[in-house]
Design an enzyme around this catalytic site. Sequence first.
Site, PDB file in Angstrom:
ATOM      1  N   TYR A 114      -6.472   8.456   8.716  1.00 12.37           N
ATOM      2  CA  TYR A 114      -5.095   8.544   8.219  1.00 12.37           C
ATOM      3  C   TYR A 114      -4.230   7.487   8.914  1.00 12.37           C
ATOM      4  CZ  TYR A 114      -0.525  10.663   7.158  1.00 12.37           C
ATOM      5  OH  TYR A 114       0.766  10.887   6.743  1.00 12.37           O
ATOM      6  N   LYS A 126      -2.269   4.253   7.224  1.00 13.08           N
ATOM      7  CA  LYS A 126      -0.811   4.060   7.300  1.00 13.08           C
ATOM      8  C   LYS A 126      -0.477   2.767   8.056  1.00 13.08           C
ATOM      9  CE  LYS A 126       0.404   7.804   5.032  1.00 13.08           C
ATOM     10  NZ  LYS A 126       1.077   7.791   3.737  1.00 13.08           N
TER      11      LYS A 126
END
Length: 339
Positions: A203, A207
């Site tokens: 994740y 990002k």
Amino acid sequence: MSWDLFLSLLLACALLYLGLLLVYFVRADGDLTLLWAEWQGRRPEWELSDMVVWVTGASSGIGEELVYQLSKLGTSLVLSSRKVNELERVKNKCLEISNLKEKDILVLPLDLTDRNSHEAATKRVLQQFGQIDILVNNGGRSQRSLFEETDLDVYKEIMEINFMGTISLTKCVLPHMIERKQGKIVTMSSLMGLAAAPLGSGYCASKHALHGFFNSLRSELVMYPEITVTNICPGPVQSNIVQNAFTEKVSKKVENPGNQHYKMATSRCVRLMLVSMANDLKEVWISEQPYLFFFYIWQYAPTWAWWLTNKLGHRRIENFKSGLDADSSYFRPMKKKSN
Ligand SMILES: NC(=O)c1ccc[n+]([C@@H]2O[C@H](COP(=O)([O-])OP(=O)(O)OC[C@H]3O[C@@H](n4cnc5c(N)ncnc54)[C@H](OP(=O)(O)O)[C@@H]3O)[C@@H](O)[C@H]2O)c1
């Protein structure tokens, strides 16, 4: 007035001012440019009302709340995600709470991983509304698993949704914005796109990738000052993100999403997003304390920040390994603001 008294008064005023600044900072739930824009800047009600806004991930959480607040401003909406029934539910609520009519809201099912469908989806929006003023790249999924236990397929999927899907849709919409020489591209990153924490390595990577990409794209669009690129970086916000997160296997669900109520109210996060959009801010941090303070340390004293990250990270991993939600009895924000 004596000179001594004058100096004492001056000192008292300076201390009072510093005290007020400190209280303001302790209570802050956004970075300083964002809070300044909320106080002194353009209001979403003036800036966004007549626009056509395409929101991905509109079926749940932050995206869902965003379209509710946008509908009240009178914007025309395109609602996208995979679950059509959920999008229809959200559309009906928008119609209930706003003055929008059926023709003002398009439900457009879209899977970010199905990149071949993005061009046709963009044409469909243009066919209905003739223009796209704002693309909000909000759809995405998080992760709750340790790297050593996680299949590489999970990393591939996260990158496909959060990064490749997002830039694919942006690539389809951008030529239209360039033709009109105007538009706003708003992307949901995260404080995890700038800092890091355990249990979300894929994740965080996705990002961070979005940050690099959109900062670079912004610099390439320098010839088009009316096309703006905004990266939104929230800390923890109430939504379904934990229960929808990836785990060690692509098909395995999170077993204990825990209680998410201590997180920032979704309505407040979305209000600050609208302020960012209305004021064309380039990067915004939206988070309650102590996360925001922690993040300032990350920016200004990264080595000290790592000491704290490792301490909290240790607790997070212990929680996770004992079957609790990773953030149980982690630190809690000091206050709750709603919209
Ligand atoms: N909540 C937080 O604490 C937090 C903090 C920082 C950043 N964010 C970011 O905020 C964004 C919204 O997340 P949320 O917190 O609102 O979580 P959420 O409640 O789980 O919502 C995620 C949305 O993304 C959509 N989505 C997931 N996979 C998709 C796919 N393959 N194609 C298209 N849409 C997809 C989901 O819809 P379908 O299932 O219908 O497809 C849903 O509408 C994410 O980018 C997340 O990374 C959240």
